[in-house]
Design an enzyme around this catalytic site. Structure first.
Site, short mmCIF file in Angstrom:
data_model
loop_
_atom_site.label_atom_id
_atom_site.label_comp_id
_atom_site.label_asym_id
_atom_site.label_seq_id
_atom_site.Cartn_x
_atom_site.Cartn_y
_atom_site.Cartn_z
N GLY A 12 0.83 -1.21 0.00
CA GLY A 12 0.00 0.00 0.00
C GLY A 12 0.86 1.25 0.00
N SER A 13 0.35 2.35 -0.52
CA SER A 13 1.20 3.52 -0.65
C SER A 13 0.42 4.71 -1.18
CB SER A 13 2.37 3.21 -1.58
OG SER A 13 1.88 2.60 -2.76
#
Length: 216
Positions: free
Chosen positions: A184-185
């Site tokens: 995730g980012s």
């Protein structure tokens, strides 16, 4: 389904590890093998989907269009001070990539790479206001010939490996891969003030599919 090169080694080791676990269960407790095999399969597919890399060509290559550099949800649209490169206010658009999104990052415009710098840092959740300046991140500036666009890949609480394939002086083509962030980012885009946006807060976007802005 295409698998991104960033995930191939990890997936190979994961497959071998899960196979060994299943073999040990078969040897020690064969009655539990169906449960363990199903759980292993679900876990492997879950990790596999993080590294999928769908083939996407931009529908229309155009100097004035800025395509989404990542799949995800628009979480920030605001005028903000950019302290690293521009040292001035710009129009910021931030795209949050959840664990279920494609994690490939793509060039939103064509142009010349003017700046590229990696910053080690923290791993605050990607939507935290300070993640843009305190988390692990990579900043890239692309000169379109008419203006400069800044992209910032930001690691989140789970994403602890940012890959960026660009180099200063490199000519890049709109729609081609420029990086990858595992799990995730967030990706921030800094555009010139007055840029006409074509997305709204909360909107889901797709890399190389959604036009996020039109440059003047």
């Amino acid at each position: 389904m295409r698998i991104h090169p960033e995930g191939r080694r990890m997936l190979a080791f994961l497959f071998i590890g899960l196979a060994v676990i299943c073999a040990l269960v078969y040897w020690k407790a064969p009655a539990q093998l169906p449960v363990v095999a199903i759980a292993s399969g679900i876990f492997f597919v879950t990790i596999l989907q993080f590294f999928r890399n769908p083939t996407r060509m931009v529908p229309e290559e155009a100097d004035h269009l800025v395509y989404a550099p990542a799949d995800g949800k628009v979480v920030v649209i605001e005028e903000a001070y950019e302290p690293e490169y521009f040292k001035a206010n710009r129009l910021q658009v931030s795209i949050f990539m959840s664990p279920v999104n494609v994690h490939v990052n793509r060039n939103p415009v064509s142009g010349l790479v003017k700046y590229n710098k990696y910053h080690p840092g923290k791993y605050l959740v990607a939507w935290h206001p300070k993640s843009s300046t305190e988390n692990e991140r990579t900043t890239v500036v692309i000169d379109t010939g008419e203006t400069e666009i800044l992209l910032r890949q930001i690691a989140g609480a789970l994403a602890k490996r940012i890959k960026n394939y660009l180099e200063v002086g490199q000519q890049v083509v709109q729609g081609e891969d420029f990086g990858f962030i595992k799990f995730g980012s967030r990706v921030d885009i800094f555009l010139p003030l007055g840029t006409q946006l074509r997305v709204d807060i909360g909107q889901k976007v797709k890399g190389n599919r959604t036009v996020i802005a039109e440059l003047e």
